[in-house]
Design a protein around this motif. Structure first.
Motif, mmCIF file in Angstrom:
data_model
loop_
_atom_site.group_PDB
_atom_site.id
_atom_site.type_symbol
_atom_site.label_atom_id
_atom_site.label_comp_id
_atom_site.label_asym_id
_atom_site.label_seq_id
_atom_site.Cartn_x
_atom_site.Cartn_y
_atom_site.Cartn_z
ATOM 1 N N LEU A 208 0.747 -1.242 -0.135
ATOM 2 C CA LEU A 208 -0.004 0.025 -0.047
ATOM 3 C C LEU A 208 0.956 1.195 0.031
ATOM 4 O O LEU A 208 1.919 1.039 0.529
ATOM 5 C CB LEU A 208 -0.774 0.134 1.214
ATOM 6 C CG LEU A 208 -1.877 -1.350 1.209
ATOM 7 C CD1 LEU A 208 -2.579 -1.152 2.602
ATOM 8 C CD2 LEU A 208 -2.691 -1.467 0.216
ATOM 9 N N GLY A 209 0.403 2.216 -0.656
ATOM 10 C CA GLY A 209 1.075 3.627 -0.794
ATOM 11 C C GLY A 209 0.244 4.643 -1.295
ATOM 12 O O GLY A 209 -0.730 4.760 -1.345
ATOM 13 N N GLU A 210 1.228 5.685 -1.872
ATOM 14 C CA GLU A 210 0.677 6.842 -2.590
ATOM 15 C C GLU A 210 1.311 6.718 -4.089
ATOM 16 O O GLU A 210 2.476 6.390 -4.168
ATOM 17 C CB GLU A 210 1.135 8.087 -1.642
ATOM 18 C CG GLU A 210 0.456 8.038 -0.549
ATOM 19 C CD GLU A 210 -1.019 8.453 -0.580
ATOM 20 O OE1 GLU A 210 -1.423 8.943 -1.550
ATOM 21 O OE2 GLU A 210 -1.828 8.135 0.190
ATOM 22 N N PHE A 211 0.209 7.136 -4.758
ATOM 23 C CA PHE A 211 0.764 7.153 -6.203
ATOM 24 C C PHE A 211 0.249 8.526 -6.710
ATOM 25 O O PHE A 211 -0.794 8.951 -6.783
ATOM 26 C CB PHE A 211 0.074 6.006 -7.074
ATOM 27 C CG PHE A 211 0.571 6.100 -8.684
ATOM 28 C CD1 PHE A 211 2.087 5.931 -8.896
ATOM 29 C CD2 PHE A 211 -0.306 6.128 -9.511
ATOM 30 C CE1 PHE A 211 2.363 5.831 -10.236
ATOM 31 C CE2 PHE A 211 0.092 6.236 -10.916
ATOM 32 C CZ PHE A 211 1.477 6.023 -11.418
ATOM 33 N N ASP A 212 1.223 9.320 -7.125
ATOM 34 C CA ASP A 212 0.957 10.898 -7.624
ATOM 35 C C ASP A 212 0.798 10.589 -9.207
ATOM 36 O O ASP A 212 0.989 11.719 -9.449
ATOM 37 C CB ASP A 212 1.991 11.719 -7.136
ATOM 38 C CG ASP A 212 3.496 11.327 -7.598
ATOM 39 O OD1 ASP A 212 3.460 10.460 -8.530
ATOM 40 O OD2 ASP A 212 4.658 11.709 -7.037
ATOM 41 N N GLU A 219 4.035 2.374 1.501
ATOM 42 C CA GLU A 219 3.916 2.821 3.184
ATOM 43 C C GLU A 219 3.913 1.390 3.429
ATOM 44 O O GLU A 219 2.788 0.776 3.688
ATOM 45 C CB GLU A 219 3.020 3.878 3.118
ATOM 46 C CG GLU A 219 3.116 4.903 2.757
ATOM 47 C CD GLU A 219 1.702 5.984 2.540
ATOM 48 O OE1 GLU A 219 0.694 5.437 3.060
ATOM 49 O OE2 GLU A 219 1.764 7.219 2.206
ATOM 50 N N GLY A 220 4.980 1.102 4.635
ATOM 51 C CA GLY A 220 4.580 -0.379 5.248
ATOM 52 C C GLY A 220 5.238 -1.377 4.282
ATOM 53 O O GLY A 220 5.892 -1.126 3.244
ATOM 54 N N GLN A 279 -2.800 -2.399 11.305
ATOM 55 C CA GLN A 279 -2.294 -2.204 10.075
ATOM 56 C C GLN A 279 -3.195 -2.337 9.007
ATOM 57 O O GLN A 279 -4.066 -3.354 9.259
ATOM 58 C CB GLN A 279 -1.349 -3.461 10.013
ATOM 59 C CG GLN A 279 -0.547 -3.458 8.580
ATOM 60 C CD GLN A 279 0.500 -4.514 8.628
ATOM 61 O OE1 GLN A 279 0.422 -5.648 9.003
ATOM 62 N NE2 GLN A 279 1.572 -4.127 7.970
ATOM 63 N N LYS A 280 -3.257 -1.554 7.940
ATOM 64 C CA LYS A 280 -3.938 -1.748 7.036
ATOM 65 C C LYS A 280 -3.939 -2.947 6.143
ATOM 66 O O LYS A 280 -2.551 -3.104 5.711
ATOM 67 C CB LYS A 280 -4.000 -0.503 5.885
ATOM 68 C CG LYS A 280 -4.841 0.630 6.502
ATOM 69 C CD LYS A 280 -4.932 1.740 5.352
ATOM 70 C CE LYS A 280 -5.765 2.971 5.722
ATOM 71 N NZ LYS A 280 -5.787 4.195 4.696
ATOM 72 N N ARG A 281 -4.878 -3.720 5.699
ATOM 73 C CA ARG A 281 -4.713 -4.900 5.259
ATOM 74 C C ARG A 281 -5.728 -5.096 3.636
ATOM 75 O O ARG A 281 -6.851 -4.508 3.940
ATOM 76 C CB ARG A 281 -4.846 -6.235 5.868
ATOM 77 C CG ARG A 281 -3.898 -6.154 7.110
ATOM 78 C CD ARG A 281 -2.400 -6.568 6.577
ATOM 79 N NE ARG A 281 -2.554 -8.140 5.930
ATOM 80 C CZ ARG A 281 -2.424 -9.173 6.640
ATOM 81 N NH1 ARG A 281 -2.313 -9.010 7.878
ATOM 82 N NH2 ARG A 281 -2.445 -10.324 5.966
ATOM 83 N N LEU A 282 -5.263 -5.608 2.696
ATOM 84 C CA LEU A 282 -6.425 -5.996 1.882
ATOM 85 C C LEU A 282 -6.917 -7.119 2.023
ATOM 86 O O LEU A 282 -6.347 -7.977 2.472
ATOM 87 C CB LEU A 282 -5.459 -6.061 0.486
ATOM 88 C CG LEU A 282 -5.178 -4.892 -0.622
ATOM 89 C CD1 LEU A 282 -4.547 -5.326 -1.664
ATOM 90 C CD2 LEU A 282 -6.393 -4.001 -0.584
ATOM 91 N N CYS A 283 -8.514 -7.063 2.018
ATOM 92 C CA CYS A 283 -9.106 -8.258 2.273
ATOM 93 C C CYS A 283 -9.976 -8.492 1.181
ATOM 94 O O CYS A 283 -10.705 -7.911 0.398
ATOM 95 C CB CYS A 283 -10.266 -7.933 3.547
ATOM 96 S SG CYS A 283 -9.072 -7.644 4.988
#
Length: 425
Positions: A208-212, A219-220, A279-283
């Motif tokens: 996960l993160g940022e894409f500009d 991030e992580g 922690q953020k996780r994809l589910c």
């Protein structure tokens, strides 16, 4: 039964080989699924884009081949977008397919359709992105609203280093390099979900993160979408209604002896973000449209599992959707058996296991275990918790093993709800 190993509710081609899902897009009321395909045999080769569509993601209509080999190359993986304004010069609301032309050398090309995907034409001035280096491949094209331009994520190996490179374009027909991120292999996927950006490659390891619109900023740590033996080259549908993010993957490595087809896809899953352990996780969870396939359903509620006497022999069939919510005491050992294959949860170690693979998954609130299991003729998919842990596995069934059973060897397990649903084709 002339095809006993044909899955009942997982996608397979009518005949021939299948691998990566390609060009996933929702367009004019249909979920379009393109896929890597050999229509002339059950082995990999002669790469072509097969094509199917669905109004509900569970009943599929097979369509004519979309892209076939030409010249001195075949058609490798890629993606699809809708050109609403016609900026590529192929007409307003043209459906565009971006793919790797696997020739000498590899490059990235585009085909378009003005009849809602019934037929495709090659862009006259292909390639849209000449060879970068080696076998660069698998373009994933998407729009970035903030940067107001189109982006392409492309797998490129430079020397011995695997990575995803990003390219940008205002008009879709010519692309400029913007950035590179190391350590991802094949079939890139990149999208925004609930305020975060997601990036992963073919093995399903995501970050996960940022894409500009130019570069991806992680991030992580990298995490896994799937812990099973047979999960590869996952992609998600573009332009899905209600901002849904629906994923499907190739169940690489399954075996289908004597069948006119080879390989299958996972059942479609919906992706969400949850905070798990801070922690953020994809589910991932099976799409709700699976209910269209339920034939019969049984439910058990508010039942304690007695040692040596579990729930067994009550349900029989070829394909199931099993869903359970259970309360486990510390140290409890739970075994769910579906058609002879076991899913095991060890409360003391907080581990979920299936087909020899193990993943860490603490109980929710220290006691609640939620499981979802999809069993088809040749596959079992397991989803634990919110779906932060998943296993995609293929198997060859023992025809004598047709039941679902739940047991706890030492007790300590209380069934809040258990639903067992038979699946029809």
């Amino acid at each position: 039964m002339t095809e006993p190993l044909r899955p009942l509710f997982h996608f397979t081609p009518p005949r021939g080989w299948l691998n990566d899902p390609n060009g996933l897009i929702f367009h004019q009321g249909f979920w379009h699924l393109f896929y890597q395909h050999n229509p002339k045999g059950t082995d990999w080769g002669n790469m072509t884009w097969g094509h199917a569509r669905s109004t509900n993601l569970v009943h599929w209509e097979h369509l004519p081949l979309a892209l076939e080999p030409y010249g001195e190359g075949t058609i490798f993986s890629g993606s699809a977008v809708l050109d609403e304004r016609g900026i590529a010069g192929c007409g307003k609301r043209a459906l565009l397919l971006f793919y790797t032309f696997a020739g000498k050398p590899f490059d990235q090309r585009m085909a378009f359709s003005n009849d809602a995907g019934k037929t495709f034409q090659q862009l006259a001035w292909n390639p849209v992105l000449p060879n970068i280096e080696g076998e660069n491949r698998d373009p994933r094209v998407f729009w970035h609203a903030g940067a107001a331009h189109w982006c392409m994520a492309l797998y490129v190996r430079r020397g011995t280093s695997d990575g995803i490179e990003f390219y940008t374009s205002p008009r879709l027909t010519a692309w400029s390099f913007s950035s590179r991120i190391e350590g991802f292999y094949e079939c890139p996927e990149c999208f925004e979900l609930e305020g975060s950006w997601v990036l992963f490659g073919a093995d399903g390891e995501y970050v996960l993160g940022e894409f500009d619109g130019m570069a991806f900023h992680p991030e992580g740590e990298r995490l896994k979408l799937d812990y099973g033996m047979n999960f590869y080259a996952a992609q998600t549908w573009s332009h899905a209604p209600e901002n849904r993010r629906v994923l499907i993957a190739w169940m690489r490595g399954g075996s289908y002896p004597g069948m006119p087809f080879n390989q299958q896809l996972t059942f479609p899953t919906e992706i969400t973000l949850h905070e798990i352990g801070g922690q953020k996780r994809l589910c991932r969870q099976p799409i709700p449209e699976i209910s269209l396939l339920w034939r019969e359903s049984w439910q058990v509620t508010d039942t304690a599992l007695v040692p040596g006497c579990g729930l067994t022999g009550l349900w029989e069939g070829e394909a199931f959707d099993v869903e359970a919510a259970l309360i486990l005491e510390p140290g409890a050992q739970l075994v769910l058996t579906v058609r002879g294959s076991t899913i095991h949860y060890d409360a003391a170690r907080a581990q979920l296991s299936c087909f020899g693979r193990t993943a860490s998954m603490p109980l929710r609130e220290g006691k609640l275990l939620k499981l979802r299991v999809l069993c088809d003729r040749t596959s079992i998919e397991v989803f634990g918790g919110h779906g932060e842990v998943a296993f995609s596995n293929c198997f060859l069934p023992d025809t004598a093993q047709r039941t679902v059973a739940l047991a706890a060897s030492d007790g300590g397990v209380h069934v809040t709800t258990l639903s067992v649903r038979l699946i029809r084709s």
